[in-house]
Design a protein around this motif. Structure first.
Motif, PDB file in Angstrom:
ATOM      1  N   PRO A 171     114.276  22.812   7.803  1.00 62.15           N
ATOM      2  CA  PRO A 171     115.273  22.043   7.050  1.00 62.15           C
ATOM      3  C   PRO A 171     116.702  22.538   7.272  1.00 62.15           C
ATOM      4  N   TYR A 172     117.627  21.584   7.358  1.00 60.11           N
ATOM      5  CA  TYR A 172     119.065  21.816   7.495  1.00 60.11           C
ATOM      6  C   TYR A 172     119.463  22.351   8.872  1.00 60.11           C
ATOM      7  N   ASP A 173     118.650  22.090   9.882  1.00 65.06           N
ATOM      8  CA  ASP A 173     118.957  22.583  11.228  1.00 65.06           C
ATOM      9  C   ASP A 173     120.043  21.715  11.874  1.00 65.06           C
ATOM     10  N   TYR A 174     121.270  22.229  11.869  1.00 63.57           N
ATOM     11  CA  TYR A 174     122.389  21.451  12.400  1.00 63.57           C
ATOM     12  C   TYR A 174     122.330  21.306  13.922  1.00 63.57           C
ATOM     13  N   THR A 175     121.487  22.088  14.618  1.00 64.42           N
ATOM     14  CA  THR A 175     121.371  21.925  16.067  1.00 64.42           C
ATOM     15  C   THR A 175     120.624  20.646  16.427  1.00 64.42           C
ATOM     16  N   GLU A 176     119.817  20.141  15.501  1.00 64.09           N
ATOM     17  CA  GLU A 176     119.079  18.878  15.650  1.00 64.09           C
ATOM     18  C   GLU A 176     118.094  18.885  16.820  1.00 64.09           C
ATOM     19  N   ARG A 177     117.663  20.059  17.257  1.00 65.60           N
ATOM     20  CA  ARG A 177     116.729  20.112  18.385  1.00 65.60           C
ATOM     21  C   ARG A 177     115.389  19.499  18.032  1.00 65.60           C
ATOM     22  N   LEU A 178     114.836  19.908  16.891  1.00 59.63           N
ATOM     23  CA  LEU A 178     113.558  19.329  16.496  1.00 59.63           C
ATOM     24  C   LEU A 178     113.748  17.925  15.935  1.00 59.63           C
ATOM     25  N   ASP A 179     114.921  17.648  15.398  1.00 59.64           N
ATOM     26  CA  ASP A 179     115.180  16.313  14.848  1.00 59.64           C
ATOM     27  C   ASP A 179     114.982  15.230  15.902  1.00 59.64           C
ATOM     28  N   TRP A 196     112.724  15.145  18.251  1.00 59.91           N
ATOM     29  CA  TRP A 196     111.294  14.865  18.350  1.00 59.91           C
ATOM     30  C   TRP A 196     110.772  14.184  17.082  1.00 59.91           C
ATOM     31  N   VAL A 197     111.262  14.591  15.926  1.00 57.28           N
ATOM     32  CA  VAL A 197     110.855  13.933  14.676  1.00 57.28           C
ATOM     33  C   VAL A 197     111.280  12.467  14.709  1.00 57.28           C
ATOM     34  N   ASP A 198     112.507  12.218  15.133  1.00 56.43           N
ATOM     35  CA  ASP A 198     113.002  10.844  15.201  1.00 56.43           C
ATOM     36  C   ASP A 198     112.162  10.000  16.154  1.00 56.43           C
ATOM     37  N   ARG A 199     111.780  10.557  17.284  1.00 55.28           N
ATOM     38  CA  ARG A 199     110.945   9.829  18.249  1.00 55.28           C
ATOM     39  C   ARG A 199     109.602   9.449  17.623  1.00 55.28           C
ATOM     40  N   VAL A 200     108.986  10.416  16.966  1.00 56.04           N
ATOM     41  CA  VAL A 200     107.667  10.168  16.377  1.00 56.04           C
ATOM     42  C   VAL A 200     107.755   9.117  15.269  1.00 56.04           C
ATOM     43  N   LEU A 201     108.807   9.174  14.483  1.00 55.64           N
ATOM     44  CA  LEU A 201     108.950   8.246  13.354  1.00 55.64           C
ATOM     45  C   LEU A 201     109.242   6.822  13.805  1.00 55.64           C
ATOM     46  N   ASN A 202     109.851   6.663  14.975  1.00 57.17           N
ATOM     47  CA  ASN A 202     110.340   5.348  15.371  1.00 57.17           C
ATOM     48  C   ASN A 202     109.653   4.725  16.574  1.00 57.17           C
ATOM     49  N   ASP A 237     119.126  13.139  23.161  1.00 59.38           N
ATOM     50  CA  ASP A 237     118.329  11.998  23.593  1.00 59.38           C
ATOM     51  C   ASP A 237     118.522  11.732  25.087  1.00 59.38           C
ATOM     52  N   PRO A 238     117.448  11.788  25.870  1.00 50.36           N
ATOM     53  CA  PRO A 238     117.572  11.477  27.304  1.00 50.36           C
ATOM     54  C   PRO A 238     117.760   9.985  27.557  1.00 50.36           C
ATOM     55  N   GLY A 239     117.601   9.161  26.517  1.00 51.58           N
ATOM     56  CA  GLY A 239     117.776   7.716  26.649  1.00 51.58           C
ATOM     57  C   GLY A 239     116.450   6.991  26.554  1.00 51.58           C
ATOM     58  N   ARG A 240     116.265   6.227  25.483  1.00 49.55           N
ATOM     59  CA  ARG A 240     114.988   5.529  25.315  1.00 49.55           C
ATOM     60  C   ARG A 240     114.770   4.502  26.412  1.00 49.55           C
ATOM     61  N   SER A 270     112.219  17.006  33.711  1.00 51.67           N
ATOM     62  CA  SER A 270     111.671  17.710  32.542  1.00 51.67           C
ATOM     63  C   SER A 270     112.760  18.382  31.719  1.00 51.67           C
ATOM     64  N   SER A 271     113.775  18.908  32.393  1.00 49.88           N
ATOM     65  CA  SER A 271     114.833  19.639  31.690  1.00 49.88           C
ATOM     66  C   SER A 271     115.700  18.732  30.810  1.00 49.88           C
ATOM     67  N   ASP A 272     115.555  17.422  30.926  1.00 48.03           N
ATOM     68  CA  ASP A 272     116.295  16.501  30.064  1.00 48.03           C
ATOM     69  C   ASP A 272     115.717  16.447  28.651  1.00 48.03           C
TER      70      ASP A 272
END
Length: 330
Positions: A167-175, A177-183, A314-317, A264-266
């Motif tokens: 929670p509160y991770d301003y780097t948004e690294r895991l966010d 992946w969470v956003d991808r899974v949710l949407n 985001d590498p681009g949907r 992969s690095s993207d």
């Protein structure tokens, strides 16, 4: 209340959770920072705020005199000189803990062990640089400053987290992946999904800082990370379970990713070679990590309440959709 803790930083991510952990363990807490970020403890009676710049010695000395801390947790020491100044000023506290990093390790070993795996070298020029390329060397030089301070009698220690999430991770690294899974029903994961980049739940990092301050040995460094590691595919599945949804993980090689102009690095949190830290030394002090399902449930719940989406990673949907289209024809 019990002892007094001074947290240098204390309002954003690791620092915020550290303050909460200290309060839960009956510390009176003071935070020291410039006041550039919203203070989530502004209305908390047991948290005082001392304003100042940690890179100004007199500001730091003023904080020490006004707080008279028993322990000090240093969340924002990004340059070796920061550590040298702090360990000199706080050489008489019961415990000074510097947040270092798993990036301080120079050798690619599995796992990386304190006192065995070599640390990065750091030139005088790198000590003053602020780029990500010198982050590891600067953290390693900070570790060496801890070792030197301990030799001079300071109760100074280092904690080395791997990638921190929660929670509160301003780097948004895991966010991301969470956003991808949710949407999305299908999520592209580079490679075969078995990539491992050791991660640490932020509440566990916070408790590690306190435990090391209380129980650690001067001059020692302690790795911190989830006691159970998961692959990238397992991480995505943990997110889906925590969100009570389903998501198909789609593996894609670099050749397949090239259909979307990707590599992969993207993809954030992907690392070619496994990064694993040995956490046994910390566990021997009595520290424990949060079960992964609980950690991810809290992380996903706070993500829902935030406005973070990880879009900067985001590498681009549309590019991913081209990859998915190619894989459907295989």
């Amino acid at each position: 209340m019990g002892d007094t803790a001074l947290v240098i930083g204390g309002t954003r991510f690791i620092g915020r959770h550290t303050v909460e952990d200290l309060l839960d363990h009956d510390y009176e807490v003071a935070i020291f920072n410039r006041g550039n970020h919203e203070n989530p403890f502004a209305d908390h009676d047991d948290v005082t705020h001392v304003e100042g710049d940690r890179r100004e010695r007199m500001d730091l000395k003023t904080a020490k005199l006004s707080v008279d801390p028993d322990i000090v947790i240093d969340c924002v020491a990004y340059y070796p000189e920061d550590v040298r100044v702090a360990t000199d000023l706080f050489d008489d506290v019961d415990g000074y803990v510097y947040i270092s990093s798993g990036s301080s390790y120079a050798d690619e070993e599995i796992p990386k062990r304190e006192g065995e795996t070599a640390l990065c070298d750091c030139t005088p020029e790198q000590e003053e640089d602020d780029s990500m390329e010198t982050y590891g060397p600067r953290k390693a030089e900070g570790d060496r400053a801890i070792f030197a301070a301990a030799e001079d009698g300071a109760n100074a220690m280092a904690v080395r987290p791997c990638i921190v999430y929660g929670p509160y991770d301003y780097t948004e690294r895991l966010d991301y992946w969470v956003d991808r899974v949710l949407n999305h029903d299908r999520v592209v994961v580079p490679g075969d999904g078995q990539n491992i980049w050791h991660r640490a739940y932020v509440e566990d990092v916070a408790s590690a800082l306190r435990v090391v301050a209380e129980e650690g040995e001067a001059g020692e460094a302690y790795n911190v990370g989830d006691r159970r590691l998961v692959t990238m595919e397992e991480m995505v599945n943990l997110i889906a379970d925590a969100a009570d949804t389903t998501c198909e993980v789609v593996h894609a090689s670099d050749h397949e990713l090239s259909a979307g102009g990707l590599t992969s690095s993207d993809f954030i949190l992907y690392r070619d070679y496994p990064h694993v830290l040995d956490t046994n030394k910390l566990a021997a002090l009595g520290w424990e990590s949060t079960p992964l399902s609980e950690a991810m449930e809290r992380t996903v719940a706070e993500h829902h309440e935030s406005d973070r989406d990880g879009s900067e990673h985001d590498p681009g949907r549309e590019a991913e959709e081209r990859v998915l289209g190619v894989l459907e024809t295989v």
